[in-house]
Design a protein around this motif. Sequence first.
Motif, mmCIF file in Angstrom:
data_model
loop_
_atom_site.group_PDB
_atom_site.id
_atom_site.type_symbol
_atom_site.label_atom_id
_atom_site.label_comp_id
_atom_site.label_asym_id
_atom_site.label_seq_id
_atom_site.Cartn_x
_atom_site.Cartn_y
_atom_site.Cartn_z
ATOM 1 N N ARG A 1 0.820 -1.199 0.000
ATOM 2 C CA ARG A 1 0.000 0.000 0.000
ATOM 3 C C ARG A 1 0.862 1.260 0.000
ATOM 4 N N GLY B 1 3.879 2.311 -4.849
ATOM 5 C CA GLY B 1 3.099 2.201 -6.081
ATOM 6 C C GLY B 1 4.017 1.750 -7.206
ATOM 7 N N GLY C 1 -8.420 -0.185 -7.595
ATOM 8 C CA GLY C 1 -7.617 -0.303 -6.375
ATOM 9 C C GLY C 1 -8.354 0.213 -5.142
ATOM 10 N N PRO C 2 -8.836 1.463 -5.181
ATOM 11 C CA PRO C 2 -9.541 1.999 -4.011
ATOM 12 C C PRO C 2 -10.769 1.164 -3.609
ATOM 13 N N TYR D 1 -9.499 -2.021 -1.898
ATOM 14 C CA TYR D 1 -8.994 -1.798 -0.556
ATOM 15 C C TYR D 1 -10.120 -1.533 0.425
ATOM 16 N N MET E 1 -4.105 5.663 -5.162
ATOM 17 C CA MET E 1 -3.919 4.879 -3.935
ATOM 18 C C MET E 1 -3.082 5.628 -2.895
#
Length: 240
Positions: free
Chosen positions: A79, A82, A104-105, A108, A161
């Motif tokens: 996390r 990147g 991605g968001p 997560y 991210m």
Amino acid sequence: MLLKVSGLSVLYPGSGEGYVLEDVSFSVNDGERIALLGANGAGKSTLLLSLLGILQADSGKIEVDGVLLEKKNLPLVRRKLGLMFQDPDDQLFMPTVYDDVVFGPRNYAENDGNSADEDSIAEAADRILEKLEILHLKNRMPHKLSGGEKRLAALAGILVMEPRMLLMDEPSAYLDPRARRRLISVLETLSEAYIITTHDFTLAQALCNRCILLYKGWIRADGPVTDIINDKKLLDECGL
Ligand SMILES: Nc1ncnc2c1ncn2[C@@H]1O[C@H](COP(=O)(O)OP(=O)(O)O)[C@@H](O)[C@H]1O
Ligand SMILES: [Mg+2]
């Protein structure tokens, strides 16, 4: 300190030809921009993949933002970092650029056990696309974009991210001069620390102040980018 690598050695399984990386040590501070240079096969990609634990080290220690890279910390470490793959087609796999950026968001949020807050995710995605001046590509199919557009779309998916540090593997490879200049000017505006592997000395000098030169899996030099790039003898010895 953002990144601390101590005595990292990597042996590819089954290669039988010794170490791909041997006793690599270096640290990175907040906001530092590092050009990772080295001939083909020097171990640049291996180093980036090891930092994320995608490739497993045989010995050594990696700490990212105070977190030790070990199995139980993998999600946390990833996390914070990147990674931009060498080939953007490996990064972009959703039907549209937007879907890729929010992937991605969303993921997560779900892993954290929260339901994804669609509004704030959409807002963050738009903000990043706008910042990279590719909002108009939002609904396009990633595999139909130009090389330069793919790079920026991949970058958007990484920046959304909010990583502590970016790792980019030959980001200017295969770009035409204009797309390359555009990428450089975008990377210039970022506040995140980053490591860029490249054969592109102009890009290295434009963006980075520090250079790490790898030769056959060893750090052969670590210092100001201009000093290293102007040392013809050193570059020659390292096959560049
Ligand atoms: N999957 C693999 N299995 C075995 N050897 C590999 C593999 N990938 C890379 N190597 C070897 O590891 C060395 C370093 O490769 P790499 O990290 O890709 O170098 P660079 O990115 O600097 O070109 C090379 O000798 C390469 O042949
Ligand atoms: Mg490579």
